[in-house]
Design a protein around this motif. Structure first.
Motif, PDB file in Angstrom:
ATOM      1  N   GLU A  43      15.170  55.093  59.873  1.00  0.00           N
ATOM      2  CA  GLU A  43      14.156  54.788  58.870  1.00  0.00           C
ATOM      3  C   GLU A  43      14.785  54.012  57.714  1.00  0.00           C
ATOM      4  O   GLU A  43      15.974  54.126  57.443  1.00  0.00           O
ATOM      5  CB  GLU A  43      13.511  56.090  58.360  1.00  0.00           C
ATOM      6  N   TYR A  75       8.807  58.531  59.154  1.00  0.00           N
ATOM      7  CA  TYR A  75       8.553  58.324  57.716  1.00  0.00           C
ATOM      8  C   TYR A  75       7.802  59.485  57.075  1.00  0.00           C
ATOM      9  O   TYR A  75       6.794  59.292  56.397  1.00  0.00           O
ATOM     10  CB  TYR A  75       7.826  56.991  57.493  1.00  0.00           C
ATOM     11  N   THR A 135       7.927  55.697  51.160  1.00  0.00           N
ATOM     12  CA  THR A 135       7.663  55.078  52.465  1.00  0.00           C
ATOM     13  C   THR A 135       6.684  55.900  53.302  1.00  0.00           C
ATOM     14  O   THR A 135       5.984  55.342  54.140  1.00  0.00           O
ATOM     15  CB  THR A 135       8.972  54.860  53.244  1.00  0.00           C
TER      16      THR A 135
END
Lengths: 290, 290
Positions: free
Chosen positions: A38, B92, B106
């Protein structure tokens, strides 16, 4: 108020050039990958009410898009006035129609994602194949810049006795323009199709040009198959080893190595995509549009 | 009308299981990468007015998102009635607040992208850390499924004399639930902090449990650092080599190899992320929600 320039990783050189050229501020940001893949993004500069320039060239686009969208969302959350994306190479310009039923027209989907996340786009020689204008795809204002004059200048300065070569009739307009501005002659190769698989390519007036250095020019060098075929053909016809020039050094897989080994004297590209073959700097054509 | 199930590359097994379980049609699609890294997507099935299920687990998410968004845009262009995304692992979920000024949240940006491209989301044990509900992040209906009962069943069937271990007090609720349903005892390790860097972990009643097989359970195994530390500690305390169970086999870099070498008897995961350690099939908990 001064503009502020941010860059995605790998775009620092052009961002710094822009900062110096237009007396902008350099935006400080942090991009990291977590161990699980990520992306982490942080902006350390003050951006509120500022006009922001984001520099991110977009070859190998899939893994680049999400970090770019995150940065743009963050900038908007931090209340910037506008975002101008400078993408010297713009991706997803080829699949611009359904060649077969059920195909995704990725150029439209990609354009929609960018158009809803930035306010303006500046790019160099996008591959507008079947489209006349970026307006057909992008809903935001786009500045389309051209590298042809930079290429002409480079040829004029670096290649004595150059002969520009267009690989096919499609390339004639572009090649003739580059040749004219460089003040050098050009020829267009002729494809003669004998059935489906047998394509002969002829080099007109080859005897006349034996002492010239052939210069091949294309917008994107990706697989380099067409360029390599042309190099081999010119070699066979007894011409000097050609110089190959591309605007965008996309170079898929081993394309660069294969092209280098095919019998060229040199491979030269613009720095829209960072690559060891970069020799023509596109910075100066971007500046007037920022 | 029958539902139709599409899968992104790598998700074929779960897609086929869903097709068989709910008597859906199998959607035929084509995903390719062009040599320049761009993605090609084509749908070969008829989808108009159909309810579509798209299966795409989302670990290492950055390069997966664009192909997924392309597929969803294409489905909508082809006039499907609805899109349900089955993402057994959802990415995320960690960066869900600004720990420092200027950080991109995010989890919200990612949620917004998914929420505007699909109509419903089905996922397994998302890492809801500081959030109570997916509704705080996602604007579409989300089904959050839990693997704990599958893990309990697996422990009961495969580990005689199991002792569930929670690495810290945060894990107590989850570990006690898994233990209860497996009908086995559990202990929670206690961290004793002596200054910033010196953390001691104690194993309560260690003598009592010397003949049990310790079973460590966590939701995501990513770097595996916490789990490895716990394994080392249990070994030192003279316990048997533990069995390590994770819901999501994210395994960053060498995490799996490091965990295997740390002194475990076995590493077992659910198949939300495809991995050689998968032993617990989450298919059955998804079916009732499709």
């Amino acid at each position: 108020m001064k503009k502020i320039v941010f860059s995605l990783p790998g775009n620092e050189a052009l961002a710094n050039y822009i900062v110096d050229s237009i007396q902008a501020d350099r935006g400080v940001s942090e991009f990291r990958k977590f161990p699980d893949g990520e992306t982490y993004v942080r902006i350390l500069s003050s951006v509120e009410e500022k006009d922001v320039i984001v520099v991110c060239t977009l070859h190998q686009p899939d893994a680049k898009l999400l970090p770019l969208l995150f940065l743009c969302s963050l900038l908007r959350d931090l209340k910037v006035r506008s975002i101008c994306l400078v993408a010297p190479y713009l991706a997803y310009m080829r699949q611009d129609k359904q060649f077969n039923p059920g195909e995704a027209i990725t150029s439209e989907y990609f354009a929609k994602l960018l158009s809803s996340n930035v306010d303006r786009l500046v790019t160099v020689d996008p591959h507008l194949h079947r489209r006349v204008s970026m307006k057909e795809i992008y809903s935001i204002p786009c500045e389309v810049l051209h590298a042809d004059r930079l290429i002409s200048k480079w040829v004029k300065k670096n290649i004595p006795n150059a002969l520009l070569i267009g690989p096919d009739s499609e390339s004639e307009q572009w090649v003739s323009e580059v040749a004219k501005n460089a003040g050098v002659p050009f020829i267009i190769l002729q494809k003669i199709r004998n059935g489906d698989r047998n394509v002969e390519v002829s080099v007109p007036q080859v005897e006349e040009y034996k002492n010239y250095t052939p210069v091949l020019v294309d917008d994107i060098i990706s697989t380099a198959r067409t360029m390599i075929e042309t190099v081999v053909l010119l070699n066979k016809a007894g011409m000097k080893p050609p110089v190959c020039i591309g605007v965008h050094a996309v170079f898929a897989e081993n394309a660069y190595e294969d092209l280098i080994r095919s019998g060229v004297s040199k491979v030269v590209t613009c720095n829209t995509v960072l690559h060891e073959s970069n020799a023509i700097d596109i910075g100066e054509i971007i500046i007037p549009h920022l």
